[in-house]
Design a protein around this motif. Sequence first.
Motif, mmCIF file in Angstrom:
data_model
loop_
_atom_site.group_PDB
_atom_site.id
_atom_site.type_symbol
_atom_site.label_atom_id
_atom_site.label_comp_id
_atom_site.label_asym_id
_atom_site.label_seq_id
_atom_site.Cartn_x
_atom_site.Cartn_y
_atom_site.Cartn_z
ATOM 1 N N ASP A 182 19.885 -47.233 -6.038
ATOM 2 C CA ASP A 182 18.710 -48.079 -6.311
ATOM 3 C C ASP A 182 17.396 -47.411 -5.935
ATOM 4 O O ASP A 182 16.542 -48.028 -5.300
ATOM 5 N N ILE A 203 13.769 -46.011 -6.157
ATOM 6 C CA ILE A 203 12.486 -45.996 -6.852
ATOM 7 C C ILE A 203 11.631 -44.973 -6.117
ATOM 8 O O ILE A 203 11.415 -45.078 -4.924
ATOM 9 N N ASN A 217 14.496 -47.241 -10.251
ATOM 10 C CA ASN A 217 15.796 -47.847 -10.054
ATOM 11 C C ASN A 217 16.951 -46.981 -10.553
ATOM 12 O O ASN A 217 17.648 -47.332 -11.487
ATOM 13 N N ARG A 228 14.358 -44.285 -16.122
ATOM 14 C CA ARG A 228 15.595 -45.059 -15.996
ATOM 15 C C ARG A 228 16.740 -44.331 -16.679
ATOM 16 O O ARG A 228 16.524 -43.517 -17.575
#
Lengths: 315, 499
Positions: free
Chosen positions: B270, B272, B278, B478
């Motif tokens: 997870d 960032i 993410n 992503r």
Amino acid sequence: MKNQKENIVLKKINFKTIFPYLGLVGVIVFFQIYSGGRVLSTANFKAIISECFFIIIGVTGYIFIMAQGNLDFSIGSVMGLCCATAAVGAGIHPLLAIPFAVVPGIIAGYINGFVHVKLKIGSLIGTMSVQYIVNGILVLALAGGSLTAPISMLQWNTLTVKFIVIIIVLSAGFYVFRFTAYGKRCRAIGSCAEAAKQSGVKIGKLKIAAFMTVGAISGLLGFFSLIRTGTSTVLTGSELFMNVLCAALLGGIPLSGGAGAKFSSAVIGSLTMAFLTNGMVLMGLSTYDKQLIKGIVFLITIAISFERKNLVVIK
Amino acid sequence: MGQQKVLFEAKDMFKSFGVTKALKEVKLELKSSEVLGLIGENGSGKSTLASIIAGIWAADSGSMFLEGQQYFPKNSMEANYSGICMILQEKSTFDHLSAANNIFIGAEKRFVKAGILDGRRMKREAAKVLQEIGASHISPSDMIGNLSFEDGKLVELARAVSIKPKILIVDETTTALSRTGRDILYLIMEKMKKGGNSVIFISHDIDEMVDKCDRLTVLRDGNYVDTLEKKDFSTQVIRRLMVGREISDNYYRTDSESCKNEEIVLQVKDVIAGKLDNISFSLHKGEILGFGGLADCGMHDIGRIAFGLLSTDTGEVKDAKGKKIEAPAQAMSRKIGYIAKNRDQEALMTNSPILDNICIASYDKLSKNGCILPGRENKFVDYLADQLEIKMQDSKQYVMELSGGNKQKVALAKWLGFGADILILDCPTRGIDIGIKSNLYNLMIKLKKEGKSIILISEELPEVIGMSDRVIILKNGRISGEFRREAHPTESLLIDYMV
Ligand SMILES: Nc1ncnc2c1ncn2[C@@H]1O[C@H](COP(=O)(O)OP(=O)(O)OP(=O)(O)O)[C@@H](O)[C@H]1O
Ligand SMILES: [Mg+2]
């Protein structure tokens, strides 16, 4: 495709590599002639060692800072303050003078490192501020007077002691600079900090460590200043920074640091500086004349060493 | 084709650096309206020749003619005035200046009126140039230091275009560029040709050379070998001319099974950070995990977070035992090694000897009772330099004197010597010739067999597909797709996931 080891690379004689040696020989020859042969006499040997003592030990600590591409302006004032604290310690017990000198030096070094690394202030500005602060503290503490050491301590100030200390500090410095990970990493930081970081070098820690080393050395010099003169005044250490930086540059340590910083430079530069100062004393120059000449020498070396920053690689 | 007039000619060029003879009687002929490819192994003298033409070095002897006139530039500015401009292999922009300042460096005079620099006009003009080449995503006031490596290169291109050169030299730039960046470059080359100007193009990608060049001049070990016309282009022939022997066609992995080992050695959860939005993935023992994507997709940040260089805003990077990795030194204590894409500024100390560069990561290993003996260092370096066939005078030589490919080998030697269990390679074949490339791929396969894991981040899709057990495609920070080796993803399929 293989390493062409068998190719003996002819060293191109480069003015900049031989400049430090030329400088040393030049200074000795010049004063030998103009002082009527007194520079290289046994009687003067002791004076040279004394003159050399503070510079050579100072440069040995300083080379780690310079290898990282940093400077420390505060060494002189730290030495002055440590001389005062040493005098206080000596008042309790003569042997206490040593820790009383070295510990404040280390603390001052840590503050320099903290300001530079944690507050991210350039070493130039940071240590300059620290220099003024330390000086201010010293002036306030001495309150216009001076501190003295017990007379008995002055007998420690012998040629043998100085000689032994020089040998110990030089060999320790040489060993750490050349043969330990710490010394090698210091040079790596000066060469390219980002690449050093990406190779696992803990830059912040090493920078603080180098400042603390120099602080400790300044403290030690404060102690030796105390046993040399017996007193601590506001002027103690005021010439140290100029002498050390000048010696380092005369010896050929580049301001940018990195792989070009060689330990031999520390020795050559210190000797040059010592002979220069001593020669001027022998010729009977006044303090102001000496400063004038040192200023000019300093400028010339800076001018020459600055070009070294462009790093003409010598093969 | 034959009737095109000669725009530039270089004859009997010699250049040595100390004992290294970089160029030996090399010649080059450039016609107008053509793209001339310059190809050869690492250290064959391409950059040296190009730099001499661009006025960066002076040749030891030889003569050059531009449009029939004797041409002898004293420096690169003079070359610029004569209409010759070069994009260097390595980054050559100024970090602390804005894009606009970089574009017009040396040409500021144009914007000075009554002694005052008209910064606004300069920015306007810069925006125009950036727009013109199709890089309008870069703002003229951006500091170069804050731009990615690729965008820095695009700024260099913009600078070149603004000079309106007769001859544009592009040294090994494509591998620093993503697809969009490459398209920008190709378009500029096309426009140069249409305008009657010419391009000297240097690349190790033979397919690209065959595709883009009109003629190809081959160098080998500082010697001129041959010049091929377009009709004679064949991959096999070019390779043979470059290397001097036959080289097999296929150098990627031949198996089509992905790694089945379940043991996790690195876990990203997870996260960032930077351009990443993410991201979660895990790396397994003995796995080659490839990352691909467009320029801005954030794939270079993957390497930086995994090595603890870039700290995460949220999420964590953990090792096999679940311990967090937050700094490079920490990553290294878990036996992770990393080679940044920006090799000269981040992966190497170019101002230091090869020896220091290779040993720096291994000082703990090399020291005995706190002492690092020169003999141990020398043995360590000689062994690695031999293994990787680093072309150098000796290990005391400074890295900045090496050719691009050999620099990369020094960076690799550092981590091989360190004995990394996890290697993060960001564009590892950038600027590496086919011979070394196939060595590197073999090395990766060998490391994989030894149970080491590799994160391979690359702009080259064939390379990612050819080497990885698993390919992850990123898009706007992503993960947009993940493919196992046995699924045989094709280049066009991956591109669909990238855009
Ligand atoms: N400044 C320098 N000092 C010493 N040697 C150099 C210098 N620049 C290049 N060389 C040497 O000259 C040779 C040719 O180098 P050059 O950079 O031209 O190779 P190249 O063909 O561009 O290789 P690559 O594909 O790796 O970029 C190499 O052996 C290199 O080590
Ligand atoms: Mg090159």
